[in-house]
Write an enzyme that holds these catalytic residues in place. Structure first.
Site, PDB file in Angstrom:
ATOM      1  N   CYS A  37      -8.573  14.584   2.836  1.00  0.00           N
ATOM      2  CA  CYS A  37      -9.974  14.391   3.222  1.00  0.00           C
ATOM      3  C   CYS A  37     -10.178  13.378   4.347  1.00  0.00           C
ATOM      4  O   CYS A  37     -11.305  13.162   4.766  1.00  0.00           O
ATOM      5  CB  CYS A  37     -10.798  14.001   2.007  1.00  0.00           C
ATOM      6  SG  CYS A  37     -10.456  12.325   1.433  1.00  0.00           S
ATOM      7  N   LYS A  41       2.326  -0.847   7.058  1.00  0.00           N
ATOM      8  CA  LYS A  41       2.763  -2.118   6.477  1.00  0.00           C
ATOM      9  C   LYS A  41       3.809  -2.801   7.358  1.00  0.00           C
ATOM     10  O   LYS A  41       3.727  -4.000   7.615  1.00  0.00           O
ATOM     11  CB  LYS A  41       3.333  -1.880   5.075  1.00  0.00           C
ATOM     12  CG  LYS A  41       2.335  -1.281   4.090  1.00  0.00           C
ATOM     13  CD  LYS A  41       2.963  -0.941   2.763  1.00  0.00           C
ATOM     14  CE  LYS A  41       4.047   0.104   2.834  1.00  0.00           C
ATOM     15  NZ  LYS A  41       3.606   1.441   3.263  1.00  0.00           N
ATOM     16  N   GLU A  50      10.535  -2.913   2.746  1.00  0.00           N
ATOM     17  CA  GLU A  50      10.803  -2.019   1.612  1.00  0.00           C
ATOM     18  C   GLU A  50      11.407  -2.786   0.433  1.00  0.00           C
ATOM     19  O   GLU A  50      12.396  -2.365  -0.170  1.00  0.00           O
ATOM     20  CB  GLU A  50      11.709  -0.853   2.035  1.00  0.00           C
ATOM     21  CG  GLU A  50      11.183  -0.027   3.187  1.00  0.00           C
ATOM     22  CD  GLU A  50       9.877   0.729   2.907  1.00  0.00           C
ATOM     23  OE1 GLU A  50       9.253   0.541   1.835  1.00  0.00           O
ATOM     24  OE2 GLU A  50       9.469   1.518   3.771  1.00  0.00           O
ATOM     25  N   GLY A  83       0.836  -1.193   0.000  1.00  0.00           N
ATOM     26  CA  GLY A  83       0.000   0.000   0.000  1.00  0.00           C
ATOM     27  C   GLY A  83       0.870   1.241   0.000  1.00  0.00           C
ATOM     28  O   GLY A  83       2.072   1.173  -0.270  1.00  0.00           O
ATOM     29  N   PRO A  84       0.285   2.390   0.338  1.00  0.00           N
ATOM     30  CA  PRO A  84       1.012   3.658   0.263  1.00  0.00           C
ATOM     31  C   PRO A  84       1.898   3.896   1.484  1.00  0.00           C
ATOM     32  O   PRO A  84       1.889   3.114   2.444  1.00  0.00           O
ATOM     33  CB  PRO A  84      -0.126   4.679   0.238  1.00  0.00           C
ATOM     34  CG  PRO A  84      -1.166   4.059   1.114  1.00  0.00           C
ATOM     35  CD  PRO A  84      -1.103   2.580   0.771  1.00  0.00           C
ATOM     36  N   CYS A 115      -6.079   9.671  -1.226  1.00  0.00           N
ATOM     37  CA  CYS A 115      -7.106   8.774  -1.715  1.00  0.00           C
ATOM     38  C   CYS A 115      -7.240   8.906  -3.220  1.00  0.00           C
ATOM     39  O   CYS A 115      -7.739   8.085  -3.894  1.00  0.00           O
ATOM     40  CB  CYS A 115      -8.453   9.054  -1.046  1.00  0.00           C
ATOM     41  SG  CYS A 115      -9.076  10.701  -1.316  1.00  0.00           S
TER      42      CYS A 115
END
Length: 173
Positions: free
Chosen positions: A144, A16, A86, A10-11, A173
């Protein structure tokens, strides 16, 4: 034991590495032999430890490429769980981990899947079909506050793989 190939992806700021630590902690209770690796170019918190943004850490061997994992395991074959943080930063890591998985090792990876420019990291793309479990770990969008699945770079003119934190990147997002 039945080997697993677990990927947390994911980002930036999606926890993670925290999830990787939780899985490794469970394997410790099962008395599994664990070795962790991290890319030598990632020295954000420590040169010799995998670290979360919240400060948790564990010892790790630093490597420049996937061949170094193969070499280490061939001389130290007592490990049955191999963790890599990573992974997208380590050339050749996918081949090494897939080979070790085929040999019966359990693999646990935490890594970005997409660059901030929206490109899939090749090392991750190669590992995905072999994974027995892929968990997408969303962060919180800085605009947001919804689930964020992408990393936005805040600075122009940086390389596709540039080590950094909140000063360079934010989840969106």
């Amino acid at each position: 034991m039945n080997p697993k190939f677990i990927i947390f992806t994911g980002p930036m700021f999606g926890s993670k590495t925290t999830r990787l630590f939780a899985v490794l902690d469970r394997y410790k209770y099962q008395k599994r032999k664990i070795i962790a690796f991290k890319p030598s170019i990632d020295s954000r918190y420590s040169k010799t430890k995998i670290s979360t943004h919240s400060g948790a850490s564990m010892d790790a061997r630093t490597i420049r490429n996937g061949m170094e994992i193969h070499q280490f395991i061939s001389h130290n074959n007592e490990y049955d769980v191999i963790a890599v943080d990573e992974a997208f930063m380590i050339p050749g890591v996918s081949r090494a981990l897939i080979d070790l998985f085929k040999e019966g090792k359990t693999i646990v990876v935490s890594s970005l899947d997409l660059s901030a420019t929206g490109n899939v990291f090749e090392e991750m793309q190669a590992m995905f079909p072999w994974a027995t479990c892929i968990e997408k770990c969303p962060a919180v969008c800085t605009v947001c506050e919804a689930d964020a699945f992408y990393t936005h770079k805040k600075v122009e003119d940086i390389a596709e793989i540039t080590v950094g934190g909140a000063e360079l990147y934010e989840p969106r997002c």
